[in-house]
Design an enzyme around this catalytic site. Structure first.
Site, PDB file in Angstrom:
ATOM      1  N   LYS A 181       0.847  -1.200   0.000  1.00  0.00           N
ATOM      2  CA  LYS A 181       0.000   0.000   0.000  1.00  0.00           C
ATOM      3  C   LYS A 181       0.880   1.246   0.000  1.00  0.00           C
ATOM      4  O   LYS A 181       1.863   1.297   0.741  1.00  0.00           O
ATOM      5  CB  LYS A 181      -0.864   0.049   1.273  1.00  0.00           C
ATOM      6  CG  LYS A 181      -2.023  -0.935   1.302  1.00  0.00           C
ATOM      7  CD  LYS A 181      -2.869  -0.668   2.546  1.00  0.00           C
ATOM      8  CE  LYS A 181      -3.894  -1.753   2.782  1.00  0.00           C
ATOM      9  NZ  LYS A 181      -4.591  -1.589   4.088  1.00  0.00           N
ATOM     10  N   ARG A 194     -15.429  -5.614   8.804  1.00  0.00           N
ATOM     11  CA  ARG A 194     -16.481  -4.693   8.383  1.00  0.00           C
ATOM     12  C   ARG A 194     -17.603  -5.398   7.645  1.00  0.00           C
ATOM     13  O   ARG A 194     -18.761  -5.193   7.901  1.00  0.00           O
ATOM     14  CB  ARG A 194     -15.900  -3.609   7.475  1.00  0.00           C
ATOM     15  CG  ARG A 194     -15.358  -2.451   8.216  1.00  0.00           C
ATOM     16  CD  ARG A 194     -14.448  -1.648   7.366  1.00  0.00           C
ATOM     17  NE  ARG A 194     -13.287  -2.423   6.976  1.00  0.00           N
ATOM     18  CZ  ARG A 194     -12.176  -1.909   6.514  1.00  0.00           C
ATOM     19  NH1 ARG A 194     -12.077  -0.628   6.353  1.00  0.00           N
ATOM     20  NH2 ARG A 194     -11.155  -2.666   6.208  1.00  0.00           N
ATOM     21  N   SER A 239      -9.859   3.860   5.822  1.00  0.00           N
ATOM     22  CA  SER A 239      -8.872   4.939   5.693  1.00  0.00           C
ATOM     23  C   SER A 239      -8.871   5.486   4.269  1.00  0.00           C
ATOM     24  O   SER A 239      -8.737   6.696   4.059  1.00  0.00           O
ATOM     25  CB  SER A 239      -7.479   4.428   6.037  1.00  0.00           C
ATOM     26  OG  SER A 239      -7.435   4.016   7.364  1.00  0.00           O
TER      27      SER A 239
HETATM   28  P1  ADP Z   1      -7.997  -0.039   6.274  1.00  0.00           P
HETATM   29  O1  ADP Z   1      -8.552  -1.355   5.774  1.00  0.00           O
HETATM   30  O2  ADP Z   1      -9.036   1.001   6.560  1.00  0.00           O
HETATM   31  O3  ADP Z   1      -6.797   0.459   5.501  1.00  0.00           O
HETATM   32  P2  ADP Z   1      -6.182  -0.989   8.279  1.00  0.00           P
HETATM   33  O4  ADP Z   1      -5.373  -1.826   7.391  1.00  0.00           O
HETATM   34  O5  ADP Z   1      -5.511   0.115   8.987  1.00  0.00           O
HETATM   35  O6  ADP Z   1      -7.481  -0.356   7.659  1.00  0.00           O
HETATM   36  O7  ADP Z   1      -6.963  -1.921   9.292  1.00  0.00           O
HETATM   37  C1  ADP Z   1      -6.594  -2.261  10.588  1.00  0.00           C
HETATM   38  C2  ADP Z   1      -7.690  -3.115  11.195  1.00  0.00           C
HETATM   39  O8  ADP Z   1      -8.853  -2.320  11.447  1.00  0.00           O
HETATM   40  C3  ADP Z   1      -8.176  -4.258  10.280  1.00  0.00           C
HETATM   41  O9  ADP Z   1      -8.440  -5.368  11.075  1.00  0.00           O
HETATM   42  C4  ADP Z   1      -9.455  -3.710   9.683  1.00  0.00           C
HETATM   43  O10 ADP Z   1     -10.334  -4.730   9.314  1.00  0.00           O
HETATM   44  C5  ADP Z   1      -9.992  -2.907  10.865  1.00  0.00           C
HETATM   45  N1  ADP Z   1     -10.894  -1.857  10.472  1.00  0.00           N
HETATM   46  C6  ADP Z   1     -10.663  -0.851   9.605  1.00  0.00           C
HETATM   47  N2  ADP Z   1     -11.751  -0.046   9.489  1.00  0.00           N
HETATM   48  C7  ADP Z   1     -12.699  -0.572  10.311  1.00  0.00           C
HETATM   49  C8  ADP Z   1     -14.050  -0.227  10.625  1.00  0.00           C
HETATM   50  N3  ADP Z   1     -14.646   0.827  10.059  1.00  0.00           N
HETATM   51  N4  ADP Z   1     -14.717  -1.012  11.516  1.00  0.00           N
HETATM   52  C9  ADP Z   1     -14.115  -2.081  12.046  1.00  0.00           C
HETATM   53  N5  ADP Z   1     -12.858  -2.471  11.794  1.00  0.00           N
HETATM   54  C10 ADP Z   1     -12.151  -1.731  10.938  1.00  0.00           C
END
Ligand code: ADP
Length: 165
Positions: A41, A90, A128
């Site tokens: 990413k 999610r 994000s």
């Molecule tokens: P993203 O997928 O938004 O780039 P990250 O890689 O930072 O997020 O994700 C870190 C953790 O947080 C993962 O387990 C992801 O599934 C979880 N996560 C991200 N957004 C949410 C949300 N809106 N609700 C619940 N869990 C989330």
């Protein structure tokens, strides 16, 4: 003492992440939120900025620690003696990837279990990348991220846009 690790890119941290971190902190004695360097990413924020955002957003959570790591999550959990990896789910679309990661991490470190917390309905659409898209297009991000980092995101967007001119 049960230590859990919450890994992610947190580019930037959203209210969805904070909800998962808060709920993990209510279950486990110690929660380490670790900003992983995901080479697949391209990040908008540096690792230092992402750590700083998380530190400010979790300032009131006494059993939550923020860290960053550039290697394998399995090695990190072993190093920290953590028995649980907490991930947020999610939608069904998250499942296949997370399932594959959980099985891989168990193979690499059988001592750590992956536990999934389902998202709160308020945040199930939130990611994000959505925050970055809305911010880049001049939309209001105040419902998506902790209030203490809104200005930092807007500053970064202005910086990116001024570099384009
Ligand atoms: P993203 O997928 O938004 O780039 P990250 O890689 O930072 O997020 O994700 C870190 C953790 O947080 C993962 O387990 C992801 O599934 C979880 N996560 C991200 N957004 C949410 C949300 N809106 N609700 C619940 N869990 C989330």
């Amino acid at each position: 003492m049960k230590t859990a690790v919450c890994p992610g890119s947190f580019d930037p941290v959203t209210l969805g992440h904070i909800d998962i971190i808060r709920r993990a902190a209510a279950i486990f004695d110690h929660v380490i939120v670790v900003v992983m360097n995901n080479t697949s990413k391209t990040a908008m924020f540096t690792q230092e900025e992402r750590v700083d955002f998380l530190k400010r957003a979790t300032a009131g959570m006494t059993n939550v620690e923020i860290d960053s790591y550039g290697g394998l999550l399995a090695d990190y959990t072993q190093m920290k003696n953590a028995s649980v990896i907490v991930k947020g789910l999610r939608a069904l679309s998250d499942f296949e990837y997370e399932f594959q990661m959980a099985l891989t991490n168990r193979k690499l470190n059988p001592q750590a279990e992956t536990a999934f917390l389902t998202t709160s309905t308020d945040y199930m659409y939130l990611s994000s990348s959505l925050v970055k898209q809305v911010a880049m297009l001049g939309g209001d991000i105040r419902d998506f991220v902790p209030a203490c980092i809104v200005d930092d995101i807007l500053r970064k967007v202005r910086q990116i846009n001024s570099n384009k001119i």
